[in-house]
Design an enzyme around this catalytic site. Structure first.
Site, mmCIF file in Angstrom:
data_model
loop_
_atom_site.group_PDB
_atom_site.id
_atom_site.type_symbol
_atom_site.label_atom_id
_atom_site.label_comp_id
_atom_site.label_asym_id
_atom_site.label_seq_id
_atom_site.Cartn_x
_atom_site.Cartn_y
_atom_site.Cartn_z
ATOM 1 C CG ASP A 198 -2.177 0.799 1.078
ATOM 2 O OD1 ASP A 198 -3.151 0.191 1.065
ATOM 3 O OD2 ASP A 198 -2.127 2.113 0.841
ATOM 4 C CB THR A 204 -13.456 1.648 -7.314
ATOM 5 O OG1 THR A 204 -14.171 0.657 -6.499
ATOM 6 C CG2 THR A 204 -12.180 0.924 -7.620
ATOM 7 C CB THR A 234 -19.037 8.076 -5.721
ATOM 8 O OG1 THR A 234 -19.493 6.984 -5.351
ATOM 9 C CG2 THR A 234 -20.004 8.736 -6.883
ATOM 10 C CG LEU A 250 -21.025 -2.920 -10.787
ATOM 11 C CD1 LEU A 250 -21.288 -1.909 -11.733
ATOM 12 C CD2 LEU A 250 -20.689 -1.883 -9.365
ATOM 13 C CG PHE A 278 -30.613 -8.094 -7.356
ATOM 14 C CD1 PHE A 278 -30.307 -7.561 -8.667
ATOM 15 C CD2 PHE A 278 -31.757 -9.106 -7.517
ATOM 16 C CE1 PHE A 278 -30.863 -7.601 -9.731
ATOM 17 C CE2 PHE A 278 -32.464 -9.262 -8.855
ATOM 18 C CZ PHE A 278 -31.982 -8.574 -9.680
ATOM 19 C CB CYS A 283 -20.245 -1.545 -1.161
ATOM 20 S SG CYS A 283 -18.589 -2.113 -0.619
ATOM 21 C CE LYS A 290 -17.600 1.401 -3.783
ATOM 22 N NZ LYS A 290 -17.181 0.636 -4.833
ATOM 23 N NE ARG A 343 -28.865 0.370 12.067
ATOM 24 C CZ ARG A 343 -28.335 -0.039 11.136
ATOM 25 N NH1 ARG A 343 -28.639 -0.998 10.347
ATOM 26 N NH2 ARG A 343 -27.321 0.783 10.735
#
Ligand SMILES: NC(=O)c1ccc[n+]([C@@H]2O[C@H](COP(=O)([O-])OP(=O)(O)OC[C@H]3O[C@@H](n4cnc5c(N)ncnc54)[C@H](O)[C@@H]3O)[C@@H](O)[C@H]2O)c1
Ligand SMILES: O=c1ccn([C@@H]2O[C@H](COP(=O)(O)OP(=O)(O)O[C@H]3O[C@H](CO)[C@@H](O)[C@H](O)[C@H]3O)[C@@H](O)[C@H]2O)c(=O)[nH]1
Length: 464
Positions: free
Chosen positions: A35, A90, A92, A215, A220, A270, A273, A444
């Site tokens: 990294d 990755t 947005t 994706l 879904f 995730c 985005k 919740r």
């Protein structure tokens, strides 16, 4: 030939745990995780790993110094590896064409260029990051201009782990997906996973199906959460109970019971985005109706977060100004210290804009992290944060080291993460220490079974 040296570029939530699992299950493979972030690498080499994930410590500490290395020496690791995973972020895009929707592929492209520059011989390059369909085409083109005449196979191997259960998911995945072109290259990666994953759960497809499946899976899953959250609003208007509705529909084997938990809204790095990226791709390929369909999943999620705060304000006599609100949980779900896109960020922001005083407790999230999230969400583009908003953070946000401390003298509790320990506290004692009426807004439904009304609270959950 079988793989003996792996390099993974990106030591994040995906690169760290996935490579630790490969090292753990394949003692004959030498795994180097690299990294550019020196602090992160130092944390991976320390006693306190940068990621909180149940079971991760044992696996990392068992392999580190043997066949698992964390290092910033990227070029050396690329040179010696047979197989190179790209596992960088990755996010947005926040600027230029596709801002707010398209994935920013800058980091992936930089990795491909670095590999092209330093690699020698033949390498298998594996896309582990979540990428728009057809990214492999760009990666292949960049690699085809390699300096040393090296040759490459490009595979797509998206990751499906969920945070908080990453180790369980990696140990026993529903499936591993590998997309590629050359059979022999695909087989090399199948052989790595076959060390512990039954081969009937290792699916192989063409490159584009693999990229698009990632994706699609997230779209879904997020769509199920937005669907049940949409129904939660209707339940609140009609005296139906969303958990009963979810249980009733979930018994239909065609629907299934998972991912039907109504909540204050989905978060995490995730879902939003990846759906926005899907929306962008649909627009790019001239499919506006498809784009609008998926965009609604994100809109419904925003609505759910806004609805939660409006309900709090309305219930507390139409004002929360100068009221102390205890925030229980800031992570986007339990068992992680990750706060990216957490619903808590938006709920706290909106409460601050109503001039409430919030006192935050989360067992794994640091004060510094919360402040960073709030600074970002309250800032106004390139102009940064205004003095008025800075004042809100400085004077209206405090931190506590327990639920009890956060709730003492508070007008209300907002449960924003479903940490197990929140159900274990002494509610009688907490009620005694709060202003009356003592409100609980459970984002919740974590405390639904606790009969808080019997302890004197005014309890409001989601969807009933
Ligand atoms: N977080 C998850 O649960 C999850 C699950 C499945 C897939 N994904 C996908 O995996 C990818 C990585 O996600 P993450 O959560 O691990 O991100 P992350 O931000 O935690 O980690 C990415 C790391 O890559 C490093 N990096 C960036 N550019 C680099 C470069 N040029 N050279 C070396 N290192 C570089 C960064 O310093 C960072 O440490 C994303 O595409 C994400 O969508 C994430
Ligand atoms: O019934 C549910 C299920 C989830 N959530 C929320 O949805 C968000 C996402 O949860 P989850 O999917 O469990 O965590 P992630 O780590 O974001 O994992 C998702 O995103 C990853 C990154 O792409 C994928 O690899 C995983 O398969 C996918 O589940 C969280 O805020 C949850 O609280 C709900 O509100 N109700």
């Amino acid at each position: 030939m079988s793989v003996s040296k792996i390099c993974c570029i990106g030591a994040g939530y995906v690169g760290g745990p996935t490579m630790a699992m490969i090292a753990h299950k394949c003692p004959n493979i030498d795994v180097k995780v690299v990294d550019i972030n020196e602090t992160r690498i130092a944390q991976w080499n320390s006693d306190t790993l940068p990621i909180y994930e149940p079971g991760l410590d044992e696996i990392v500490k068992g392999c580190r110094g043997k066949n698992l290395t964390f290092t910033t020496e990227i070029d050396a690791a690329i040179k010696e590896a047979d197989m190179i995973f790209i596992s960088v972020n990755t996010p947005t895009k926040t600027f230029g064409v596709g801002a707010g929707r398209a994935a920013n592929l800058e980091y992936v492209e930089k990795c491909a260029r670095r590999i092209a520059e330093v690699a020698e011989g033949h390498k298998i390059v594996v896309e582990k990051s979540t990428l728009p369909v057809r990214t492999a085409e760009a990666v292949k083109r960049i690699l085809s201009n390699a300096s040393n005449g090296s040759t490459f196979d490009v595979l797509s191997n998206p990751e499906f782990l969920a945070e908080g259960t990453a180790i369980e998911d990696l140990l026993d995945p529903d499936r591993v997906l590998i997309g590629g072109e050359r059979k022999e290259a695909i087989q090399e990666l199948v052989d790595v996973y076959a060390h512990w994953v039954p081969t009937d759960r290792i699916l192989t497809t063409n490159l584009w199906s693999s990229e698009l499946s990632k994706l699609t899976a997230n779209a879904f899953l997020a769509q199920r959460v937005s669907s049940i959250n949409a129904i939660s609003a209707l339940c609140e208007a009609t005296e139906a109970d969303v958990d009963e509705v979810a249980a009733a529909i979930g018994t239909d084997s065609r629907i299934g019971p998972k991912f039907l938990k109504a909540s204050v809204g989905f978060g995490g790095s995730c879902f939003q985005k990846d759906i926005l990226n899907l929306v962008y791709l649909c627009e790019y390929f001239g499919l506006p109706e498809v784009a609008q369909y998926w965009e609604q999943v994100v809109r419904m999620n925003d609505y759910q977060k806004e609805r939660f705060v409006s309900r709090m304000v309305r219930t507390m006599f139409n004002t929360v100004s100068d009221k102390k609100i205890a925030i229980w949980g800031f992570a986007f779900k339990k068992d992680t210290n990750d706060t990216r896109e957490s619903a808590a960020i938006y709920v706290v922001r909106d409460l601050l804009l109503e001039k409430a005083r919030v006192c935050i407790y989360d067992p794994q999230v640091t004060k510094q992290q919360v402040i960073q999230e709030l600074e970002y969400v309250l800032s106004e583009g390139d102009n940064g944060i205004s003095p008025a908003k800075r004042e809100l953070i400085d004077n209206h946000v405090t931190f506590a080291s327990s639920c009890e401390e956060a709730s003492s003298d508070a007008h209300a509790i907002a449960v924003l993460t479903e940490w197990d320990e929140f159900a274990e506290v002494d509610f009688g004692k907490i009620h005694d220490s709060m202003k009356k009426p003592a409100f609980v807004f459970d984002g919740r439904n974590r405390l639904k079974q606790k009969n808080l009304v019997d302890s004197g609270f005014e309890y409001h959950g989601i969807g009933f």
